[in-house]
Design a protein around this motif. Sequence first.
Motif, PDB file in Angstrom:
ATOM      1  N   VAL A 218     -29.122 -25.802  -1.838  1.00 53.44           N
ATOM      2  CA  VAL A 218     -28.190 -26.277  -2.854  1.00 53.44           C
ATOM      3  C   VAL A 218     -27.151 -25.193  -3.062  1.00 53.44           C
ATOM      4  O   VAL A 218     -27.477 -24.003  -3.090  1.00 53.44           O
ATOM      5  CB  VAL A 218     -28.917 -26.629  -4.169  1.00 53.44           C
ATOM      6  N   ALA A 219     -25.893 -25.594  -3.182  1.00 58.46           N
ATOM      7  CA  ALA A 219     -24.797 -24.644  -3.367  1.00 58.46           C
ATOM      8  C   ALA A 219     -23.809 -25.208  -4.369  1.00 58.46           C
ATOM      9  O   ALA A 219     -23.554 -26.418  -4.409  1.00 58.46           O
ATOM     10  CB  ALA A 219     -24.095 -24.350  -2.042  1.00 58.46           C
ATOM     11  N   VAL A 220     -23.238 -24.322  -5.185  1.00 57.33           N
ATOM     12  CA  VAL A 220     -22.262 -24.700  -6.202  1.00 57.33           C
ATOM     13  C   VAL A 220     -20.872 -24.365  -5.685  1.00 57.33           C
ATOM     14  O   VAL A 220     -20.634 -23.276  -5.152  1.00 57.33           O
ATOM     15  CB  VAL A 220     -22.558 -23.963  -7.520  1.00 57.33           C
ATOM     16  N   ILE A 221     -19.938 -25.313  -5.860  1.00 55.81           N
ATOM     17  CA  ILE A 221     -18.592 -25.179  -5.314  1.00 55.81           C
ATOM     18  C   ILE A 221     -17.583 -25.393  -6.434  1.00 55.81           C
ATOM     19  O   ILE A 221     -17.590 -26.436  -7.096  1.00 55.81           O
ATOM     20  CB  ILE A 221     -18.346 -26.221  -4.198  1.00 55.81           C
ATOM     21  N   GLY A 222     -16.719 -24.412  -6.658  1.00 55.02           N
ATOM     22  CA  GLY A 222     -15.639 -24.584  -7.608  1.00 55.02           C
ATOM     23  C   GLY A 222     -14.618 -25.576  -7.084  1.00 55.02           C
ATOM     24  O   GLY A 222     -14.257 -25.549  -5.903  1.00 55.02           O
ATOM     25  N   ASP A 223     -14.147 -26.470  -7.960  1.00 55.88           N
ATOM     26  CA  ASP A 223     -13.204 -27.506  -7.556  1.00 55.88           C
ATOM     27  C   ASP A 223     -12.180 -27.680  -8.668  1.00 55.88           C
ATOM     28  O   ASP A 223     -12.212 -28.644  -9.419  1.00 55.88           O
ATOM     29  CB  ASP A 223     -13.948 -28.808  -7.278  1.00 55.88           C
ATOM     30  N   GLY A 224     -11.274 -26.708  -8.794  1.00 63.72           N
ATOM     31  CA  GLY A 224     -10.341 -26.716  -9.908  1.00 63.72           C
ATOM     32  C   GLY A 224     -11.085 -26.523 -11.209  1.00 63.72           C
ATOM     33  O   GLY A 224     -11.855 -25.560 -11.359  1.00 63.72           O
ATOM     34  N   GLU A 225     -10.899 -27.439 -12.145  1.00 65.25           N
ATOM     35  CA  GLU A 225     -11.626 -27.355 -13.408  1.00 65.25           C
ATOM     36  C   GLU A 225     -13.003 -27.984 -13.308  1.00 65.25           C
ATOM     37  O   GLU A 225     -13.798 -27.900 -14.254  1.00 65.25           O
ATOM     38  CB  GLU A 225     -10.825 -28.050 -14.512  1.00 65.25           C
ATOM     39  N   ASP A 226     -13.303 -28.609 -12.176  1.00 62.10           N
ATOM     40  CA  ASP A 226     -14.588 -29.265 -11.978  1.00 62.10           C
ATOM     41  C   ASP A 226     -15.533 -28.381 -11.164  1.00 62.10           C
ATOM     42  O   ASP A 226     -15.133 -27.356 -10.599  1.00 62.10           O
ATOM     43  CB  ASP A 226     -14.409 -30.605 -11.271  1.00 62.10           C
ATOM     44  N   THR A 227     -16.776 -28.822 -11.080  1.00 62.82           N
ATOM     45  CA  THR A 227     -17.792 -28.156 -10.281  1.00 62.82           C
ATOM     46  C   THR A 227     -18.456 -29.174  -9.384  1.00 62.82           C
ATOM     47  O   THR A 227     -18.855 -30.251  -9.840  1.00 62.82           O
ATOM     48  CB  THR A 227     -18.856 -27.495 -11.175  1.00 62.82           C
ATOM     49  N   LEU A 228     -18.560 -28.838  -8.090  1.00 58.57           N
ATOM     50  CA  LEU A 228     -19.293 -29.663  -7.145  1.00 58.57           C
ATOM     51  C   LEU A 228     -20.612 -28.990  -6.804  1.00 58.57           C
ATOM     52  O   LEU A 228     -20.745 -27.770  -6.868  1.00 58.57           O
ATOM     53  CB  LEU A 228     -18.479 -29.883  -5.868  1.00 58.57           C
ATOM     54  N   VAL A 229     -21.574 -29.797  -6.422  1.00 59.12           N
ATOM     55  CA  VAL A 229     -22.879 -29.306  -5.981  1.00 59.12           C
ATOM     56  C   VAL A 229     -23.198 -29.967  -4.648  1.00 59.12           C
ATOM     57  O   VAL A 229     -23.176 -31.202  -4.539  1.00 59.12           O
ATOM     58  CB  VAL A 229     -23.984 -29.618  -7.009  1.00 59.12           C
ATOM     59  N   ALA A 230     -23.463 -29.159  -3.621  1.00 62.38           N
ATOM     60  CA  ALA A 230     -23.847 -29.676  -2.300  1.00 62.38           C
ATOM     61  C   ALA A 230     -25.348 -29.490  -2.119  1.00 62.38           C
ATOM     62  O   ALA A 230     -25.894 -28.421  -2.426  1.00 62.38           O
ATOM     63  CB  ALA A 230     -23.087 -28.940  -1.199  1.00 62.38           C
ATOM     64  N   VAL A 231     -26.013 -30.522  -1.626  1.00 56.87           N
ATOM     65  CA  VAL A 231     -27.461 -30.485  -1.392  1.00 56.87           C
ATOM     66  C   VAL A 231     -27.735 -30.948   0.028  1.00 56.87           C
ATOM     67  O   VAL A 231     -27.309 -32.040   0.426  1.00 56.87           O
ATOM     68  CB  VAL A 231     -28.216 -31.379  -2.393  1.00 56.87           C
ATOM     69  N   SER A 232     -28.434 -30.123   0.802  1.00 56.88           N
ATOM     70  CA  SER A 232     -28.812 -30.510   2.160  1.00 56.88           C
ATOM     71  C   SER A 232     -30.200 -31.140   2.150  1.00 56.88           C
ATOM     72  O   SER A 232     -31.130 -30.623   1.528  1.00 56.88           O
ATOM     73  CB  SER A 232     -28.777 -29.310   3.109  1.00 56.88           C
TER      74      SER A 232
END
Length: 360
Positions: free
Chosen positions: A324-338
Motif C-alpha cells: 500500500v502506498a500513499v500518493i499526493g494528488d493536489g489537495e487530495d490523497t490517493l492510495v494504491a494497493v497491490s
Amino acid sequence: MLTEIQRIPTSGARAVAPFELDGHAFLAVPQLSSDSPGTPPGMNGGDSDTDLLLFRREAEGYVLYQQLPAPGGEDAEFFRIGDDAFLATASIRSGRGPYSYQIDSVIYRWDGGKFAEFQRVPTFAAKQWRHFQLGERHFLALAQGVFLPHTEKDNRPSVVFEWDGAKFVPFQEIASKWAYNWHFFELDGQFYLAHADNRDPSRLYRWDGERFVEFQTLTESEGRAFATFAVDGQTYLAVAVIAAESLVYRWDGSTFVEHQVLAGKGGREFALVENAAGLHLIRVNFIIGPRENPTTALQSQVYRWEDGRFVVVEEFPTAGGTDVAVIGDGEDTLVAVSNSLTPDTHFSTETVIYRFGDTQ
C-alpha cells in the motif's frame, strides 16, 4: 474513507512504488508471476519470467509507460543521487518450475525518457530494496533469502550496499534467513534500521558511527513491515506480522515497549495518512493459512488514532494484498494497493487506486 477510482490489470503484483520524475507522476508495479496454462493454480507456481509495469499518470488515470525485465518481481525502489534518478528492482526467482532463486536484481537509471539498465546485483530470493542516506553517504539495503530444505545450502544473508561514486558495493551483512523488509528512521539524534524476517527474529539496528549494530528484537518470527509515527511528542513503531497479530510499540526514551496489539493475522504492509479527520494507519493483509492452500480473500483495515490508540474505522477487500502506498494528488490523497492472488489462487488480479476521504 476509500473510494475506488481505477483498477489496473496486473499479475501477482507485489508492490506499488509511486514517484515523481520530470514533472510526471509514475507508479511502478513489480509482478511475481503469471498463470501458466495447463498447470494447477497456486501461490508457489506460475511463470516468473515477468516484467515490472511502469505507469504514468495521465488525465484518464495511470497509463502503461514502460515495461522493465524483472523476473519474479517483488519490489521497486525509486531514489536519487545528485542529478541521477534510479529504480532498483528486486527479483525473488526466475523460471516456470523448477525455479532459480539465484538471479540478478537490476538497478535501472533514468536516461531522460526511459529507465535503462545500470547495475546488476547477484541476489538470492530478493524481496526488497530500501534507499537511505547518512549525511552525504547513500545506502541501498537488500532484504533477501528463502530458508527451505532445498535452498538452505545456497541461502544468503541480507546486505547493506553503499554508493562508491560509480556503483553500489557491499558494506555490511545483516544476519537473516528469509528477509522481507527494511525501515530506516531517525530518533533522538540516532539512526535506526529495522529488518523484517520470516524465520529469524525481526530486529532493530542502531548506527554506531561505523556500522549497524543490533539494538532490539521486535518479533521472534513472521515479521513483514514497519511504520513509524509521532503523536503528542511520543514516537511509535508499528510492526506487521503475518502469522500472528501485529504490534504497535512506544518509545520510552531508551527502548521500544509494547503499546497496542492490532487484532487479526495476515499483516503484510502499512501506510500512514494524516488529514482533517486525524492520523490513519492502513494495514494491507496478504494471506492466512498455509502457503500450499492459503485464504487470500481478506479484509484489510483503515485505523484512526483515537485517545492514544488505533481503532478500526473501515475495512476494505484485498486479494492477496501485498503493498500500500500513499500518493499526493493536489489537495487530495490517493492510495494504491497491490493485490497478488485471486480467491482461487490465480495471479491475474488487479492493482487498485483509491481516493482517500476525510470522513469524520
